[in-house]
Design a protein around this motif. Structure first.
Motif, PDB file in Angstrom:
ATOM      1  N   ASP A  95       3.595  -5.738  -4.460  1.00  0.00           N
ATOM      2  CA  ASP A  95       4.519  -5.547  -3.156  1.00  0.00           C
ATOM      3  C   ASP A  95       4.817  -6.917  -2.471  1.00  0.00           C
ATOM      4  OD1 ASP A  95       5.932  -4.111  -1.185  1.00  0.00           O
ATOM      5  OD2 ASP A  95       4.458  -4.460  -0.004  1.00  0.00           O
ATOM      6  N   ASN A 112       6.699  -8.081   1.379  1.00  0.00           N
ATOM      7  CA  ASN A 112       7.094  -7.425   2.490  1.00  0.00           C
ATOM      8  C   ASN A 112       8.397  -8.027   2.601  1.00  0.00           C
ATOM      9  OD1 ASN A 112       6.942  -6.102   4.935  1.00  0.00           O
ATOM     10  ND2 ASN A 112       6.347  -7.637   6.276  1.00  0.00           N
ATOM     11  N   ASP A 113       9.406  -6.902   2.007  1.00  0.00           N
ATOM     12  CA  ASP A 113      10.939  -7.165   2.155  1.00  0.00           C
ATOM     13  C   ASP A 113      11.645  -5.878   2.634  1.00  0.00           C
ATOM     14  OD1 ASP A 113      10.174  -5.530   0.012  1.00  0.00           O
ATOM     15  OD2 ASP A 113      11.518  -6.238  -1.394  1.00  0.00           O
ATOM     16  N   ASN A 114      10.854  -4.944   3.464  1.00  0.00           N
ATOM     17  CA  ASN A 114      11.319  -3.910   3.931  1.00  0.00           C
ATOM     18  C   ASN A 114      11.107  -3.708   5.453  1.00  0.00           C
ATOM     19  OD1 ASN A 114      12.970  -2.247   1.874  1.00  0.00           O
ATOM     20  ND2 ASN A 114      11.177  -2.729   1.011  1.00  0.00           N
ATOM     21  N   ASP A 133       7.671   2.845   6.481  1.00  0.00           N
ATOM     22  CA  ASP A 133       8.032   1.561   5.635  1.00  0.00           C
ATOM     23  C   ASP A 133       7.895   1.951   4.237  1.00  0.00           C
ATOM     24  OD1 ASP A 133       8.130  -1.405   5.001  1.00  0.00           O
ATOM     25  OD2 ASP A 133       7.001  -2.001   6.567  1.00  0.00           O
ATOM     26  N   ASP A 179       7.354  -0.720   2.285  1.00  0.00           N
ATOM     27  CA  ASP A 179       6.561  -1.492   1.697  1.00  0.00           C
ATOM     28  C   ASP A 179       4.999  -0.870   1.472  1.00  0.00           C
ATOM     29  OD1 ASP A 179       8.394  -3.509   1.068  1.00  0.00           O
ATOM     30  OD2 ASP A 179       8.168  -4.057   3.462  1.00  0.00           O
ATOM     31  N   ASP A 180       4.133  -1.412   0.562  1.00  0.00           N
ATOM     32  CA  ASP A 180       2.795  -1.044   0.667  1.00  0.00           C
ATOM     33  C   ASP A 180       2.012  -1.268   1.978  1.00  0.00           C
ATOM     34  OD1 ASP A 180       0.566  -0.227  -1.128  1.00  0.00           O
ATOM     35  OD2 ASP A 180      -0.079  -2.124  -0.794  1.00  0.00           O
ATOM     36  N   ASN A 216       1.143  -4.793   3.391  1.00  0.00           N
ATOM     37  CA  ASN A 216       2.385  -5.214   4.357  1.00  0.00           C
ATOM     38  C   ASN A 216       2.745  -4.655   5.348  1.00  0.00           C
ATOM     39  OD1 ASN A 216       2.734  -7.670   2.457  1.00  0.00           O
ATOM     40  ND2 ASN A 216       3.293  -6.400   0.981  1.00  0.00           N
ATOM     41  N   GLY A 217       2.008  -3.629   5.975  1.00  0.00           N
ATOM     42  CA  GLY A 217       2.430  -3.095   7.221  1.00  0.00           C
ATOM     43  C   GLY A 217       1.390  -2.181   7.585  1.00  0.00           C
ATOM     44  N   ASP A 271       6.383  -4.612  11.472  1.00  0.00           N
ATOM     45  CA  ASP A 271       5.313  -4.383  10.809  1.00  0.00           C
ATOM     46  C   ASP A 271       4.394  -5.426  10.808  1.00  0.00           C
ATOM     47  OD1 ASP A 271       6.244  -6.227   9.142  1.00  0.00           O
ATOM     48  OD2 ASP A 271       7.030  -4.829   7.709  1.00  0.00           O
ATOM     49  N   GLY A 313       3.321  -7.266   8.077  1.00  0.00           N
ATOM     50  CA  GLY A 313       3.372  -7.934   6.730  1.00  0.00           C
ATOM     51  C   GLY A 313       3.528  -9.487   7.071  1.00  0.00           C
ATOM     52  N   PRO A 351       6.590 -11.118   8.979  1.00  0.00           N
ATOM     53  CA  PRO A 351       6.658  -9.657   9.488  1.00  0.00           C
ATOM     54  C   PRO A 351       8.185  -9.451   9.290  1.00  0.00           C
ATOM     55  CG  PRO A 351       6.363 -11.090  11.310  1.00  0.00           C
ATOM     56  CD  PRO A 351       5.885 -11.940   9.743  1.00  0.00           C
TER      57      PRO A 351
END
Length: 792
Positions: free
Chosen positions: A480, A482-484, A513, A515-516, A519-520, A572, A574, A577
């Motif tokens: 993963d 952090n792209d969401n 979120d 993401d995993d 990352n959040g 988040d 991540g 962030p």
């Protein structure tokens, strides 16, 4: 049948002999059967005692199934007072009287006119009476007697079942009970031997016997072997008359089956089995089969196999196929032709279930030797690992190396290997592999949020023999990034009462979120910097991935603003962030004293608040007045035979009438200010109604712009209509306001006043003068100043 007829004739003779002897004895002793014993008086009043009879008169017998030519004499009734002169009449009644039994009314003789069957009815109860023949006066009381049907042996024995089925274990001891058969005889068991049965065996010796009195069938030979003969047919006879000659008989068939016992051990039909296996065989592959025969059946014939010795005990295994009762030899570990070319096994077959009674006969098992030869083969490539797991980051550029697989040829030739991806497992073609070295690369960026794992299969084949190939599974994990940005977990909506207090909670929101969690790990809620000091609402982060929305002030009004849009920033944890701005809609609602929501519709609130009971009554009153005016006006028009609307020179200005002032012609503008129609700027504001006092004050409806001074009457009328339509306090009058104005410098004639001397018009001026002030009042209610259409 001849025996039956002879027996019947003999019984008839015996019965007739019995009755003849009884009557002879009666004559000899001067005794006559009478109805009842009673006392008689002599001529001098002396009481005479009747003589006692020597036999019981009130019970007669008749033999069944008599088929002679004449009716059977059952017996004779006679009264002591019968002097033989024929004055006494004998009457018979009861069961069968007149149909089965008839009586001679003079002599008293009773005859049976029909053939009787004791199995249908064993006895009949009759009533006898002696009466005077002339007067029918009873001479003696009625007397009851019984006629019994005497049995003959006319029914053969019958078994309860036509055929019987029974089981008995093989090798049972002599005298073992197998089954009991039962027969029944319909003849009278209390009379003679007609129903006395004796059982005998007609077929089935010397294996079985039957008890003569009970019908129990027992074994008669020891050690009967099911494997030699399994089924026996036995015929049993039941004979009445105690089995003597002349008795009747019946038979039944009994099928007796010997059930199996485990009295036979398994045996191999040969001492050595020869098998072979290729070195290319994989573990679990079948090498061959062995079978030990057991003549027993069912669970007694179940055989299990085991390898008890041999140099291949670590490389081979044996299992039992219970459907075929075979031992299946399988490869347990791969074998190598170059290492060892032959193996030997010792296999044992044994019964699963053993009967302790037969253990003394010897061990219930057998052994055999199995020799296995290893065959040389061109083996396919072998991967160094049974499976592979690789990782790659999402959004990685095309051509990023994921990992490598490696295989080799186990043969001495060591052929080169070529790799390929099974495209059935990579339909989207996310990966490619180098055919020479097995390196796997990406062909496009991957998105972990679409799929976190991708599974493919890789082939390894020899260059010189493409048919020799191997396949290995490869699992690729997408790491993963952090792209969401986090977003609201649901489409939240808040509601707030108009009477909300300071810092009262409105709604709690949470976020999701894609993401995993790495990352959040936690979401942060806040207001955008530009509205950080929002005067209406505030956000409080609960530090558990939720946030509460609170009112920052008390007292909201739906009339001023019925909803608010509150932007909320969610970030988040991540690296780096990600954040997003989400909009929360907060509606202002009406609530009761307990804070429960009643309505969040602003227009409905205004209507409900603006129309009180008094306003409704006033509206209804106005409607009634209007209806009365219209009815009176129409009535007067019809009396004068004038049309409801005057179309004179197509000029609607005839409909405009002035009230409360006689006027001075067109130049007189004091009573009617035409400037009001020319410049309606002064009345664009909100003018409260005079008929209803609103409970609440409202702001002017937006969207109504003041008309310029140059606007004509048509625009003014449209403006007033739009204002009336959008005014919630306006009474629901279904009326029409018509204003006629041609503008300055009109060449039309002046409007007539109520006191005009013109006589060309047929109007009833007295009627208009009386109703003029009322029309003016109605005009004021509608916001008009001086004019009102008379057709309204």
């Amino acid at each position: 049948m001849k025996e039956n007829y002879c027996l019947q004739a003999a019984l008839v003779c015996l019965s007739m002999l019995y009755h003849s002897q009884a009557f002879a004895l009666e004559r000899r002793n001067h005794l006559r059967p009478s109805f009842h014993g009673h006392h008689e008086k002599g001529k001098e009043g002396q009481v005479l005692q009747r003589s006692k009879r020597g036999w019981v008169w009130n019970q007669f017998f008749v033999i069944e199934e008599y088929t002679g030519p004449d009716p059977v004499l059952v017996g004779r009734l006679h009264s002591d007072i019968d002097s033989g002169d024929g004055n006494i009449k004998y009457i018979l009644s009861g069961e069968g009287a007149g149909t089965i039994f008839v009586i001679d009314d003079k002599s008293g003789n009773i005859h049976a006119t029909k053939t009787l069957d004791r199995e249908e009815r064993a006895q009949y109860t009759l009533m006898a009476q002696a009466v005077d023949r002339d007067t029918n006066r009873p001479l003696e009381p009625p007397s009851e007697f019984i006629v019994k049907v005497q049995d003959i042996n006319d029914n053969p024995p019958e078994f309860l079942h036509e055929t019987y089925h029974a089981n008995v274990p093989e090798r049972s001891n002599v005298g073992t009970s197998v089954i009991q058969v039962t027969a029944s005889d319909a003849d009278d068991p209390t009379y003679g031997n007609s129903a006395k049965l004796v059982y005998s065996i007609l077929e089935g010796q010397p294996y079985f016997s039957v008890e003569a009195q009970t019908g129990i069938i027992r074994t008669a030979l020891p050690n009967m072997d099911r494997e030699a003969k399994e089924e026996y047919h036995v015929v049993i006879q039941a004979k009445d008359m105690g089995g003597h000659m002349g008795g009747l008989s019946g038979t039944t068939k009994v099928t007796i089956t010997l059930t199996d016992v485990n009295d036979n051990p398994p045996k191999f039909p040969q001492s050595v089995y020869q098998m072979s296996v290729s070195e290319a065989a994989v573990p679990g592959e079948e090498v061959g089969r062995v079978k030990a025969k057991d003549p027993d059946i069912g669970e007694n014939g179940l055989v299990t196999y085991n390898i008890v010795d041999g140099d291949g005990i670590e490389l081979f295994e044996i299992t039992t196929d219970y459907e075929t009762q075979e031992g299946v030899v399988k490869l347990k570990k791969p074998v190598d032709f170059e290492t060892k070319r032959a193996y030997s096994l010792k296999v044992e077959a044994a019964n699963v279930h053993i009967d302790p009674k037969f253990i003394s006969n010897g061990p219930f098992k057998d052994t055999v030797t199995v020799k296995i030869a290893v065959e040389d083969a061109d083996e396919p490539p072998m991967f160094l690992a049974p499976s592979y797991i690789h990782e790659v980051q999402e959004n990685a550029a095309a051509g990023t190396v994921v990992g490598r697989v490696h295989a080799k040829d186990p043969d001495a030739a060591n052929s080169p290997i070529r790799y390929s991806i099974d495209r059935h497992t990579d339909l989207d073609r996310f990966f490619t592999i180098n055919p020479e070295d097995g390196f796997i690369k990406t062909t496009k960026p991957l998105d972990r949020e679409e799929t976190a794992w991708l599974n493919i299969s890789v082939f390894a084949a020899e260059i010189h023999n493409r048919h020799q190939e191997a396949k290995v599974p490869v699992a690729i994990r997408i790491l993963d990034v952090n792209d969401n940005a986090p977003k609201f977990a649901a489409p939240y909506e808040g509601f707030i009462c108009e009477t909300t207090l300071l810092f009262q909670p409105i709604v709690t929101v949470s976020a999701d979120d894609q993401d995993d969690t790495a990352n959040g790990p936690r979401f942060i809620f806040s207001l955008p910097p530009e509205i950080i000091h929002n005067p209406n609402f505030t956000v409080r982060d609960n530090r558990d991935n939720t946030a509460g929305i609170y009112a920052r002030r008390g007292g909201f009004s739906r009339q001023k603003q019925d909803f608010y849009l509150l932007p909320i920033v969610i970030s988040d944890g991540g690296i780096p962030p990600m954040s997003s701005t989400n909009t929360l809609t907060i509606k202002v609602c009406g609530c009761d004293v307990n804070g429960a929501l009643l309505s969040c519709n602003a227009e409905a609130y205004i209507l409900n608040a603006g129309l009180s009971t008094g306003a409704l009554i006033a509206i209804l009153a106005c409607i009634v007045i209007l209806l009365v005016i219209v009815v009176l006006f129409v009535t007067l028009r019809r009396q004068k035979k004038e049309p409801l609307i005057v179309f004179e020179e197509e000029d609607v200005r005839e409909n405009i009438i002035t009230y409360d002032d006689e006027g001075g012609g067109e130049e007189d503008t004091e009573a009617f200010d035409i400037a009001t129609l020319q410049n309606p700027d002064g009345i664009n504001g909100f003018i409260p109604r005079k008929d209803i006092k609103p409970e609440y004050q409202y702001m002017p409806r937006p969207g109504l712009r003041p008309a310029p001074n140059s606007v004509d009457v048509d625009d003014f009328i449209n403006t007033r209509i739009q204002e009336a339509d959008n005014d919630p306090t306006a009474p629901p009058y279904d009326s029409i306001q018509i204003y006629g104005y041609e503008g300055r410098g009109s060449v039309a004639g002046s409007l007539s006043s109520l006191e005009s001397a013109t006589t060309d018009s047929d109007l009833d001026y007295d009627y208009l003068q009386n109703w003029g002030p009322r029309f003016k009042k109605l005009a004021d209610l509608y916001g008009s100043k001086d004019t009102f259409d008379d057709d309204s």
